[in-house]
Design a protein around this motif. Structure first.
Motif, PDB file in Angstrom:
ATOM      1  N   VAL A   1       0.840  -1.204   0.000  1.00 35.22           N
ATOM      2  CA  VAL A   1       0.000   0.000   0.000  1.00 35.22           C
ATOM      3  C   VAL A   1       0.874   1.253   0.000  1.00 35.22           C
ATOM      4  O   VAL A   1       0.601   2.217  -0.725  1.00 35.22           O
ATOM      5  N   ALA A   2       1.938   1.250   0.793  1.00 34.76           N
ATOM      6  CA  ALA A   2       2.837   2.412   0.843  1.00 34.76           C
ATOM      7  C   ALA A   2       3.519   2.634  -0.504  1.00 34.76           C
ATOM      8  O   ALA A   2       3.652   3.785  -0.961  1.00 34.76           O
ATOM      9  N   GLU A   3       3.957   1.568  -1.157  1.00 35.68           N
ATOM     10  CA  GLU A   3       4.603   1.700  -2.468  1.00 35.68           C
ATOM     11  C   GLU A   3       3.626   2.256  -3.504  1.00 35.68           C
ATOM     12  O   GLU A   3       3.978   3.148  -4.286  1.00 35.68           O
ATOM     13  N   VAL A   4       2.421   1.727  -3.524  1.00 35.65           N
ATOM     14  CA  VAL A   4       1.424   2.204  -4.495  1.00 35.65           C
ATOM     15  C   VAL A   4       1.089   3.670  -4.228  1.00 35.65           C
ATOM     16  O   VAL A   4       0.991   4.480  -5.166  1.00 35.65           O
ATOM     17  N   ALA A   5       0.919   4.042  -2.959  1.00 31.69           N
ATOM     18  CA  ALA A   5       0.612   5.431  -2.621  1.00 31.69           C
ATOM     19  C   ALA A   5       1.750   6.356  -3.025  1.00 31.69           C
ATOM     20  O   ALA A   5       1.516   7.453  -3.556  1.00 31.69           O
ATOM     21  N   ALA A   6       2.996   5.925  -2.793  1.00 25.55           N
ATOM     22  CA  ALA A   6       4.144   6.754  -3.172  1.00 25.55           C
ATOM     23  C   ALA A   6       4.228   6.902  -4.686  1.00 25.55           C
ATOM     24  O   ALA A   6       4.469   8.001  -5.204  1.00 25.55           O
ATOM     25  N   LEU A   7       4.043   5.808  -5.422  1.00 24.56           N
ATOM     26  CA  LEU A   7       4.069   5.891  -6.885  1.00 24.56           C
ATOM     27  C   LEU A   7       2.946   6.782  -7.407  1.00 24.56           C
ATOM     28  O   LEU A   7       3.144   7.579  -8.331  1.00 24.56           O
ATOM     29  N   TRP A   8       1.780   6.663  -6.808  1.00 29.45           N
ATOM     30  CA  TRP A   8       0.637   7.494  -7.218  1.00 29.45           C
ATOM     31  C   TRP A   8       0.924   8.980  -6.966  1.00 29.45           C
ATOM     32  O   TRP A   8       0.672   9.820  -7.831  1.00 29.45           O
ATOM     33  N   ALA A   9       1.457   9.274  -5.784  1.00 36.20           N
ATOM     34  CA  ALA A   9       1.730  10.670  -5.430  1.00 36.20           C
ATOM     35  C   ALA A   9       2.797  11.274  -6.337  1.00 36.20           C
ATOM     36  O   ALA A   9       2.632  12.395  -6.848  1.00 36.20           O
ATOM     37  N   VAL A  10       3.886  10.542  -6.548  1.00 38.77           N
ATOM     38  CA  VAL A  10       4.961  11.065  -7.400  1.00 38.77           C
ATOM     39  C   VAL A  10       4.480  11.149  -8.844  1.00 38.77           C
ATOM     40  O   VAL A  10       4.751  12.128  -9.545  1.00 38.77           O
ATOM     41  N   GLY A  11       3.753  10.132  -9.294  1.00 41.52           N
ATOM     42  CA  GLY A  11       3.229  10.147 -10.659  1.00 41.52           C
ATOM     43  C   GLY A  11       2.267  11.299 -10.892  1.00 41.52           C
ATOM     44  O   GLY A  11       2.259  11.904 -11.975  1.00 41.52           O
ATOM     45  N   SER A  12       1.449  11.615  -9.898  1.00 38.71           N
ATOM     46  CA  SER A  12       0.522  12.747 -10.024  1.00 38.71           C
ATOM     47  C   SER A  12       1.270  14.073 -10.048  1.00 38.71           C
ATOM     48  O   SER A  12       0.842  15.017 -10.704  1.00 38.71           O
ATOM     49  N   ALA A  13       2.369  14.143  -9.329  1.00 36.46           N
ATOM     50  CA  ALA A  13       3.113  15.407  -9.239  1.00 36.46           C
ATOM     51  C   ALA A  13       3.979  15.673 -10.463  1.00 36.46           C
ATOM     52  O   ALA A  13       4.025  16.807 -10.951  1.00 36.46           O
ATOM     53  N   ILE A  14       4.660  14.644 -10.979  1.00 35.71           N
ATOM     54  CA  ILE A  14       5.615  14.901 -12.064  1.00 35.71           C
ATOM     55  C   ILE A  14       5.312  14.135 -13.344  1.00 35.71           C
ATOM     56  O   ILE A  14       6.031  14.277 -14.326  1.00 35.71           O
ATOM     57  N   GLY A  15       4.325  13.288 -13.345  1.00 33.53           N
ATOM     58  CA  GLY A  15       3.966  12.555 -14.560  1.00 33.53           C
ATOM     59  C   GLY A  15       4.620  11.183 -14.628  1.00 33.53           C
ATOM     60  O   GLY A  15       5.517  10.848 -13.847  1.00 33.53           O
ATOM     61  N   ILE A  16       4.172  10.416 -15.600  1.00 35.55           N
ATOM     62  CA  ILE A  16       4.627   9.025 -15.729  1.00 35.55           C
ATOM     63  C   ILE A  16       6.103   8.951 -16.129  1.00 35.55           C
ATOM     64  O   ILE A  16       6.873   8.190 -15.551  1.00 35.55           O
TER      65      ILE A  16
END
Length: 153
Positions: free
Chosen positions: A10-25
């Motif tokens: 859950v922590a990994e998915v949340a971190a990937l989601w947050a970073v992906g939302s901030a700077i893109g894929i």
């Protein structure tokens, strides 16, 4: 243990989601790749240092438990770096960096000592005592039985 693994995912998915939302894929993939490259370089460098420190300590005849523990932690850090995700990369980098690795080493050794004290019937070979092994001397070539002739052919 399953709960810890679930929390990690859950922590990994949340971190990937947050970073992906901030700077893109593409930026997220670039950061993951940069973390892997930096971490593998750092693991190789620190692993070499740990190996040299172990050899020097072993040659001098001192106990090398800190060097062995450092080597194991460097291996763990390298493994964490290779796992995809930001949480594992950050923890892996913390384990690989010498100042924070010392904190992990002390905590790990304290935990091992605590577990060793709580195991009452387990005896370490370093605590002294004598171990007797019952053995028997055996000829290299087995002898032929007296009642049977040797058949060659």
């Amino acid at each position: 243990m399953a709960v810890v693994f679930l929390l990690y995912v859950v922590a990994e998915v949340a971190a990937l989601w947050a970073v992906g939302s901030a700077i893109g894929i593409l930026g997220t993939l670039g950061l993951l790749l940069a973390g892997t490259i930096l971490g593998s370089w750092l693991a190789r460098r620190e692993g070499g240092k740990a190996a040299r420190a172990f050899m020097e300590t072993a040659r001098s005849g001192r106990s090398a438990h800190n060097e062995v523990t450092d080597g194991m932690l460097i291996g763990l850090g390298g493994l964490l770096i290779m796992l995809p995700g930001f949480v594992s990369d950050v923890v892996g980098l913390l384990v690989l960096l010498p100042p924070t690795r010392g904190i992990f080493r002390r905590a790990w050794l304290r935990r091992i000592e605590k577990r060793a004290r709580s195991a009452p019937n387990v005896r370490s070979p370093f605590q002294g005592g004598v171990i007797v092994v019952d053995s028997e001397v055996v000829d290299e070539e087995p002898k032929q039985p007296k009642n049977h002739p040797v058949i060659e052919g």
